[in-house]
Design an enzyme around this catalytic site. Structure first.
Site, mmCIF file in Angstrom:
data_model
loop_
_atom_site.group_PDB
_atom_site.id
_atom_site.type_symbol
_atom_site.label_atom_id
_atom_site.label_comp_id
_atom_site.label_asym_id
_atom_site.label_seq_id
_atom_site.Cartn_x
_atom_site.Cartn_y
_atom_site.Cartn_z
ATOM 1 N N CYS A 113 -4.469 -31.340 9.435
ATOM 2 C CA CYS A 113 -4.100 -30.396 8.376
ATOM 3 C C CYS A 113 -5.258 -29.449 8.064
ATOM 4 C CB CYS A 113 -3.697 -31.172 7.123
ATOM 5 S SG CYS A 113 -3.302 -30.119 5.732
ATOM 6 N N CYS B 48 -5.666 -28.657 4.296
ATOM 7 C CA CYS B 48 -6.318 -29.732 3.525
ATOM 8 C C CYS B 48 -7.821 -29.781 3.807
ATOM 9 C CB CYS B 48 -5.733 -31.097 3.894
ATOM 10 S SG CYS B 48 -3.962 -31.144 4.075
ATOM 11 N N ASP B 49 -8.218 -29.653 5.061
ATOM 12 C CA ASP B 49 -9.599 -29.975 5.443
ATOM 13 C C ASP B 49 -10.449 -28.795 5.925
ATOM 14 O OD1 ASP B 49 -8.946 -32.630 4.925
ATOM 15 O OD2 ASP B 49 -8.241 -32.965 6.968
#
Ligand code: NAP
Length: 314
Positions: free
Chosen positions: A136, A139-140
């Site tokens: 992701c 997300c990261d």
């Protein structure tokens, strides 16, 4: 029965089904999973959903879908569905949805459980997940400011996410097993023109390297067989998706890849069960097609429930 319809899945398909079902005055419950985030919700910018010429953030769009369904009366619960099974109460036939510590019954079911990222299945992938291995970018991505990353895959998701990651990273090496990208032409053009993106063509990632955190990726050229280590701080894997249909195995017909088989009106062969969105066997998996599926599934469920109750408009 507790509900007229229970919808399993809180992505674009499920939320659109919820909007249509509750507007049709069906008693509607939507169950969303907290453990498996939907694909749309983690997409930074969706630029092919009509009406948003500048693109729209996935989280924002999903929140709006949810609010709209809530306005018309959809109830929401969170948790993972473990199993569905037929349920009979006197001469009323419906379905029972079992979660960890509770169960709900309904006359009809709409399965909109989506899909999850596929793993590569190479050494180091599981061991270093969350320590440099990610599925992701939204997300990261910010963790890799001015760092070097490897991204594996050549489809729309891979290239979309690669472009997003170039906001943060110093250098991104895209590893693809072919000598050209599968992604849509406009995404290909953007990736090929982006100076931060380099390509390891005709190459497979065969091992994620590192002890406590990712230090590199070993890639193998599929033509020459030559192996090379690409040093990096993180590796993002986008090699397709698997349908979230384990909990319906044995209850609903699945194709060889695990997608639910349903017709154009979202009917599965099981009476009263409808399927929509990315968990369904179909050609194009997009937010817009998921929404279309969701609306159709709700309409089919409405017709089914009204026939059952003897209140159908004929
Ligand atoms: P996809 O289209 O199935 O592409 C998966 C990519 O991963 C392919 O390039 C495939 O290589 C590669 N791959 C698969 N298994 C691999 C393995 N074991 N090792 C190395 N590479 C592997 O999946 P996707 O890109 O996630 O897209 C899924 C669906 O969502 C598609 O319908 C797509 O159009 C849609 N989508 C659209 C957008 C958009 O419109 N902006 C954005 C995201 C997703 P091969 O090419 O060799 O098969």
């Amino acid at each position: 029965m507790d509900y007229d319809v229970i919808i399993i899945g809180g992505g674009p398909a499920g939320l659109t089904a919820a909007l249509y079902a509750s507007r049709a005055r069906m008693k509607t419950l939507l169950i969303e999973s907290l453990s498996v985030p939907g694909q749309a919700i983690v997409t930074d910018s969706i630029e092919n959903y009509p009406g948003f010429p500048d693109g729209v953030n996935g989280f924002t769009l999903i929140e709006r879908f949810k609010k709209q369904a809530q306005i018309f009366g959809t109830e929401f619960k969170t948790g993972d569905v473990k199993k569905i099974q037929g349920h009979k109460d006197k001469d009323c036939k419906g379905w029972k949805v079992e979660m960890e510590n509770k169960a709900f019954t309904s006359l009809s079911l709409i399965i909109a459980s989506g899909a999850r990222p596929k793993k590569l299945g190479v050494p180091g992938e599981d061991e270093l997940r969350g320590r440099g291995v990610s599925y992701c970018a939204t997300c990261d991505g910010a963790l890799y400011k001015d760092k070097a990353v490897v991204l594996v895959g050549g489809g729309d998701t891979a290239v979309d996410e690669a472009l997003f990651l170039t906001r943060f990273v110093k250098k991104l090496t895209l590893v693809h097993r072919r000598d050209r990208l599968r992604a849509t032409k406009i995404l290909q053009e953007r990736a090929l023109a982006n100076k931060k993106i380099g390509f390891a063509w005709s190459s497979e990632a065969v091992e994620i390297l590192g002890r406590d955190k990712v230090s590199g990726v070993k890639v193998k050229n599929v033509k020459s067989g030559e192996e090379t280590d690409i040093p990096c701080d993180g590796v993002f894997i986008f090699v397709g998706y698997l349908p979230n249909t384990d909990f319906v195995k044995g209850s609903v017909r699945l194709d060889r890849e695990g997608y639910i088989v349903a017709d154009d009106n979202m009917n599965t062969p099981e009476k009263g069960i409808f399927a929509c969105g990315d968990c369904r066997q179909k050609l194009l998996r997009q937010v817009i097609t998921a929404c279309g599926d969701g609306a159709t599934a709700a309409f089919s469920a409405q017709q089914y429930v009204e026939e059952f109750k003897g209140i159908a408009y004929k």
